[in-house]
Design a protein around this motif. Structure first.
Motif, mmCIF file in Angstrom:
data_model
loop_
_atom_site.group_PDB
_atom_site.id
_atom_site.type_symbol
_atom_site.label_atom_id
_atom_site.label_comp_id
_atom_site.label_asym_id
_atom_site.label_seq_id
_atom_site.Cartn_x
_atom_site.Cartn_y
_atom_site.Cartn_z
ATOM 1 N N SER A 138 0.833 -1.197 0.000
ATOM 2 C CA SER A 138 0.000 0.000 0.000
ATOM 3 C C SER A 138 0.868 1.247 0.000
ATOM 4 O O SER A 138 2.073 1.199 0.283
ATOM 5 C CB SER A 138 -0.913 0.013 1.232
ATOM 6 O OG SER A 138 -0.148 0.160 2.425
ATOM 7 N N VAL A 144 -4.902 1.858 4.290
ATOM 8 C CA VAL A 144 -5.890 0.990 3.657
ATOM 9 C C VAL A 144 -7.115 0.941 4.560
ATOM 10 O O VAL A 144 -6.999 0.877 5.782
ATOM 11 C CB VAL A 144 -5.323 -0.423 3.462
ATOM 12 C CG1 VAL A 144 -6.371 -1.372 2.902
ATOM 13 C CG2 VAL A 144 -4.093 -0.377 2.561
ATOM 14 N N THR A 145 -8.298 0.980 3.966
ATOM 15 C CA THR A 145 -9.528 0.879 4.750
ATOM 16 C C THR A 145 -10.296 -0.364 4.322
ATOM 17 O O THR A 145 -10.300 -0.739 3.145
ATOM 18 C CB THR A 145 -10.423 2.119 4.568
ATOM 19 O OG1 THR A 145 -10.775 2.266 3.186
ATOM 20 C CG2 THR A 145 -9.697 3.370 5.042
ATOM 21 N N GLY A 146 -10.945 -1.004 5.284
ATOM 22 C CA GLY A 146 -11.713 -2.199 5.003
ATOM 23 C C GLY A 146 -12.911 -2.286 5.926
ATOM 24 O O GLY A 146 -12.914 -1.717 7.019
ATOM 25 N N SER A 210 -15.692 -4.467 1.822
ATOM 26 C CA SER A 210 -14.957 -3.515 0.984
ATOM 27 C C SER A 210 -13.513 -3.507 1.442
ATOM 28 O O SER A 210 -13.212 -3.753 2.610
ATOM 29 C CB SER A 210 -15.556 -2.103 1.086
ATOM 30 O OG SER A 210 -15.401 -1.586 2.397
ATOM 31 N N ASP A 212 -10.157 -1.028 0.326
ATOM 32 C CA ASP A 212 -9.712 0.066 -0.531
ATOM 33 C C ASP A 212 -8.230 0.362 -0.331
ATOM 34 O O ASP A 212 -7.793 0.674 0.782
ATOM 35 C CB ASP A 212 -10.520 1.332 -0.231
ATOM 36 C CG ASP A 212 -12.012 1.136 -0.488
ATOM 37 O OD1 ASP A 212 -12.349 0.456 -1.464
ATOM 38 O OD2 ASP A 212 -12.825 1.659 0.293
ATOM 39 N N HIS A 214 -5.272 2.814 -1.964
ATOM 40 C CA HIS A 214 -4.961 3.935 -2.845
ATOM 41 C C HIS A 214 -3.446 3.984 -3.067
ATOM 42 O O HIS A 214 -2.662 3.913 -2.126
ATOM 43 C CB HIS A 214 -5.454 5.244 -2.238
ATOM 44 C CG HIS A 214 -6.942 5.286 -2.038
ATOM 45 N ND1 HIS A 214 -7.826 5.552 -3.053
ATOM 46 C CD2 HIS A 214 -7.695 5.075 -0.927
ATOM 47 C CE1 HIS A 214 -9.062 5.517 -2.592
ATOM 48 N NE2 HIS A 214 -9.012 5.221 -1.304
#
Length: 228
Positions: A138, A144-146, A210, A212, A214
């Motif tokens: 990452s 990072v989000t989950g 989810s 995510d 980036h």
């Protein structure tokens, strides 16, 4: 091993989706001056249920086979991170199954929402031409989000802090992560918050509502370039 006992608390008002409106988990009512968290240094989640997991291998009365939508690969993978901060966490023993139909005992860890800093994931494949490693990293500047994460673990190392923890709760009554719970009579534990510093884990699978990343970077390299 003896674990602290927690009193039950009255039900909290729920928001949309049946979750507590404040994002907190309806855990046991803390004492008059509750601790801010429970801190174990160099503590592995699976160590807390080692005895239960050992029995689970021999008897399905202490663990369940989770209904999953896919068979796991025949080889685990590594995930490391500088820090994980989660809200709502549960853990209990269970089995997962690979494509050959072999059951594998695992520690199921569910996390309602998580932010992960410095994520690295690696999977090593051994071929006739040598080892090949797939890595995903990452962006260091953005976590990072989950959400609704469920991990099938067989090993975890790191510095862990549980906030408002319940250890020894019946696995069938776990409610910190909607839909993630074990079998009645089995050992379970949950916490309102979970923080892991210098996390290193091996897992058979990860599912998420989810996830995510980036600025992520993926690479395939010859040789063993595992995260740790």
């Amino acid at each position: 091993m003896r674990f602290p006992r927690f009193n039950r608390a009255p039900a909290q008002d729920l928001g949309a989706g049946g979750r507590p409106a404040s994002g907190d988990i309806p855990l046991g009512e803390p004492p008059a001056e509750p601790p801010r968290g429970t801190d174990w240094r160099r503590f592995a989640i699976v160590a807390a249920i080692a005895a239960v997991l050992g029995l689970a291998v021999a008897s399905t009365t202490t663990a369940i086979a989770l209904p999953v939508s896919f068979a796991v690969a025949g080889r685990s993978f590594q995930v490391s991170a500088e820090r994980l901060h989660g809200k709502g966490a549960v853990q209990f023993a269970a089995f997962t199954q690979d494509a050959a139909g072999s059951p594998r005992p695992v520690a199921i860890v569910g996390i309602n929402t998580a932010q992960i800093t410095g994520l690295c994931q690696s999977s090593v494949v051994h071929t006739p031409l040598g080892a090949v490693t797939l890595t995903i990293r990452s962006d260091d500047d953005e976590p990072v989000t989950g959400s609704n994460l469920v991990l099938d673990l067989d090993h975890l190392d790191g510095d862990l802090r549980f906030g408002h923890a319940q250890l020894g709760r019946d696995a069938a009554t776990l409610d910190a992560v909607p839909g993630v719970h074990g079998m009645s009579g089995a050992y379970g534990q949950q916490a309102q918050t979970l923080d892991i510093e210098r996390m290193q884990l091996t897992s058979w699978s990860v599912t998420a509502g989810s996830f995510d990343l980036h600025g992520a970077h993926m690479a395939v390299q010859k040789g063993d370039h595992s995260c740790f």
